[in-house]
Design an enzyme around this catalytic site. Structure first.
Site, PDB file in Angstrom:
ATOM      1  CG  HIS A  82      -0.257  -0.150   2.530  1.00  0.00           C
ATOM      2  ND1 HIS A  82       0.139  -1.383   3.000  1.00  0.00           N
ATOM      3  CD2 HIS A  82       0.122   0.742   3.455  1.00  0.00           C
ATOM      4  CE1 HIS A  82       0.724  -1.229   4.173  1.00  0.00           C
ATOM      5  NE2 HIS A  82       0.743   0.060   4.457  1.00  0.00           N
TER       6      HIS A  82
ATOM      7  CG  HIS B   4       0.861   5.356   4.217  1.00  0.00           C
ATOM      8  ND1 HIS B   4       0.083   5.200   5.329  1.00  0.00           N
ATOM      9  CD2 HIS B   4       1.693   4.269   4.188  1.00  0.00           C
ATOM     10  CE1 HIS B   4       0.424   4.085   5.970  1.00  0.00           C
ATOM     11  NE2 HIS B   4       1.409   3.493   5.282  1.00  0.00           N
TER      12      HIS B   4
END
Ligand code: AMP
Length: 141
Positions: free
Chosen positions: A103, A105
């Site tokens: 992922h 951010h």
């Protein structure tokens, strides 16, 4: 590095087994609000295919994902008009990674407002996250 383990919280979000405040979804990608935001509008962008992080990611997945990160960052920028934005990504526990599904951010920065600590365990108000997600969703062009 250990192999990808599909028993992680983001895989459960992709499968729809646990809820999230989604801002963007396509065939390959999902973006949703971070539940322990470091700033107002902290958003996560993840691929639907499984890898632990950047190190074991398929280069094609990664190159598509970073373009989606930009698309979501544009929407966050339009929705919240921050003064700046941090885009970051952690690889493995010693580097600060806590969820082992790749992922990125997106953390809006507002001048004069210090950024919260990473994954500090402090959950945001769910209604506030829902409202922010709605604002960001409305900012896609
Ligand atoms: P990292 O430490 O880079 O692996 O980041 C994981 C991030 O996921 C942290 O910022 C957490 O606040 C966030 N997080 C953990 N669980 C959830 C969840 N169920 N929904 C949204 N964000 C989450």
């Amino acid at each position: 590095m250990p192999a990808y383990d599909a028993d992680n919280i983001f895989a459960k979000i992709i499968a729809g087994d646990i809820p999230s405040h989604k801002v963007y979804e396509d065939e390959d990608t999902l973006a949703f609000m971070d539940v322990m935001p470091q700033s107002r509008g902290h958003t996560l962008v993840i691929p639907k295919s499984g890898s632990r992080n950047l190190i074991d990611a398929d280069p094609e997945v990664l190159s598509d994902l970073i373009q989606k990160v930009q698309i979501v960052a544009h929407a966050v920028n339009r929705a919240l008009s921050p003064d700046g934005m941090v885009v970051k990504q952690f690889n493995e526990t010693p580097a600060g990674q806590t969820v082992f599904h790749l992922h990125f951010h997106i953390i809006p920065v507002f001048e004069g407002q210090p950024m919260g600590r990473h994954a500090d365990g402090e959950m945001a108000d769910q209604d506030e996250l829902a409202a922010l997600a709605e604002e960001i969703r409305a900012a896609f062009e």
